[in-house]
Scaffold this active site. Structure first.
Site, PDB file in Angstrom:
ATOM      1  CB  CYS A 206      -1.031  -0.007   1.220  1.00  0.00           C
ATOM      2  SG  CYS A 206      -2.059  -1.434   1.082  1.00  0.00           S
TER       3      CYS A 206
ATOM      4  CE  LYS B 286      -7.618  -2.258   4.599  1.00  0.00           C
ATOM      5  NZ  LYS B 286      -7.157  -1.370   3.255  1.00  0.00           N
TER       6      LYS B 286
ATOM      7  CE  LYS C 159     -11.378  -3.091   3.883  1.00  0.00           C
ATOM      8  NZ  LYS C 159     -10.731  -2.540   2.807  1.00  0.00           N
TER       9      LYS C 159
HETATM   10  C1  PBG Z   1      -6.889  -1.575   0.075  1.00  0.00           C
HETATM   11  C2  PBG Z   1      -8.119  -2.099   0.298  1.00  0.00           C
HETATM   12  C3  PBG Z   1      -8.559  -3.464   0.679  1.00  0.00           C
HETATM   13  C4  PBG Z   1     -10.030  -3.339   0.587  1.00  0.00           C
HETATM   14  C5  PBG Z   1     -10.391  -2.102   0.605  1.00  0.00           C
HETATM   15  N1  PBG Z   1      -9.310  -1.287   0.331  1.00  0.00           N
HETATM   16  C6  PBG Z   1      -7.786  -4.447   0.613  1.00  0.00           C
HETATM   17  C7  PBG Z   1      -6.492  -4.564   1.444  1.00  0.00           C
HETATM   18  O1  PBG Z   1      -6.198  -3.802   2.288  1.00  0.00           O
HETATM   19  O2  PBG Z   1      -5.862  -5.865   1.238  1.00  0.00           O
HETATM   20  C8  PBG Z   1     -10.783  -4.743   0.943  1.00  0.00           C
HETATM   21  C9  PBG Z   1     -12.247  -4.637   0.624  1.00  0.00           C
HETATM   22  C10 PBG Z   1     -12.971  -5.983   0.587  1.00  0.00           C
HETATM   23  O3  PBG Z   1     -12.508  -7.184   1.035  1.00  0.00           O
HETATM   24  O4  PBG Z   1     -13.990  -6.051   0.346  1.00  0.00           O
HETATM   25  N2  PBG Z   1      -6.650  -0.616  -0.947  1.00  0.00           N
END
Ligand code: PBG
Length: 326
Positions: free
Chosen positions: A131, A196, A249
């Site tokens: 990221c 998150k 999340k």
């Molecule tokens: C990262 C991001 C992720 C999700 C949303 N933004 C994946 C991660 O962090 O690996 C996951 C969303 C989902 O699982 O529905 N840009």
């Protein structure tokens, strides 16, 4: 305090009208945001294997889907982009002609009132799938920040209504706020993925977004699932940096965190019902093991009951259809 037999809690459960009258929580179409995947190219509409009913769209194929979302009265969409070219710095994330930037313009042309939220994160755009910028095998927080700010600005220049940083770098809300204000976008809100977690529930998304890290994992920047107090600190920090809406999340395994954040902060609160939560329901429903409609309603209502105001969910369209048909 009155006791049985004066008290009989079943009295108010007797009929559907009585139950409706005393119902404490409900989920409405107006609470939902529909996440969508836009892929670079032309003429593409492809179902994502692990997410039945969810598709990759190239920008030229988006409009009918967007019109459907608007017709169902879903207030907004969250956009993820899958670019043709990936590099170490995720450069295609910031191009004015990037896949998300194109998609935003198309959506704003076809349905201007639909809220367009964009995911601000480099993982779909980097060759290594992390990221942020990688130096010495680590994701470099401070080098990543200006790239996120540029990405957010380019989304807003293309017409995005809200930006949603999901990278989990420290300080990104602050730098994005400063960058937006510097360009005259003081009115554009930031929805921060404040807490998150490094979750296995993102599995199907990583297939959908082609964002699986090529080495290691995201545990050095996303949160450790056992921690709840730390989530409150993340939220506090993002609020201090200028976040307008806070997000937790995933949702289902973190209902306690949603509740604690709701009780601690007076900010609009969103929860992301993520890809793995969706895939589990779909897989069981396909086998006839669950009543899909009732399970989806129960899950989304639980997220509301835990304290979320807004739910980002891949079930948004089907829920809207079911509610409309009632
Ligand atoms: C990262 C991001 C992720 C999700 C949303 N933004 C994946 C991660 O962090 O690996 C996951 C969303 C989902 O699982 O529905 N840009």
């Amino acid at each position: 305090m009155a006791d049985f037999p004066q008290v009989r809690l079943r009295r108010l459960r007797r009929t559907e009208t009585l139950r409706t009258l005393i119902r404490e929580n409900s989920v409405e179409v107006g609470d939902l945001i529909y996440p969508m995947f836009v892929v670079e190219g032309e003429g593409i509409k492809e179902e994502i294997t692990s997410m039945p009913g969810i598709f990759h769209y190239s920008p030229d194929r988006l409009s009918p889907e967007i019109e459907e979302v608007a017709r169902l009265k879903i207030p907004g969409v969250l956009l993820f982009g899958i670019p043709e070219n990936k590099d170490e710095a995720g450069s295609s994330a910031r191009h004015s002609e990037g896949v998300v930037q194109q998609a935003i313009r198309i959506i704003k042309d076809s349905v201007p009132e639909l809220i367009v939220i964009t995911d601000v994160c480099l993982c779909e755009y980097t060759s290594h799938g992390h990221c942020g910028i990688v130096t010495n095998g680590q994701v470099d927080n401070d080098q990543t920040l200006p790239l996120l700010a540029e990405m957010a600005v380019s989304h807003v220049e293309a017409g995005a209504d809200i930006v949603a940083p999901s990278d989990m770098m420290d300080g990104r809300v602050k730098i994005i706020r400063e960058a937006l204000d510097g360009k005259g976008f003081q009115q554009v809100p930031i929805l921060s993925y404040a807490a998150k977690y490094a979750s296995a529930f993102y599995g199907p998304f990583r297939e959908a977004a082609e964002s699986e890290p090529q080495f290691g994992d995201r545990r050095a920047y996303q949160m450790d699932p056992p921690n709840a107090r730390e989530a409150l600190r993340e939220v506090e920090q993002d609020i201090a940096e200028g976040a307008d809406i806070i997000m937790i999340k995933p949702a289902l395994a973190y209902l306690d965190v949603i509740r604690q954040v709701r009780d601690t902060f007076n900010y609009p609160l969103a929860a992301y019902n993520v890809s793995g939560e969706y895939a589990m329901v779909k897989a069981a429903a396909q086998r006839g093991w669950l009543d899909e409609r009732r399970v989806v309603l129960e899950i989304l209502t639980a997220i509301k009951r835990a304290g979320a105001d807004i739910i980002l969910t891949y079930h948004a369209k089907e829920l809207a259809q079911w509610l409309q048909a009632e």
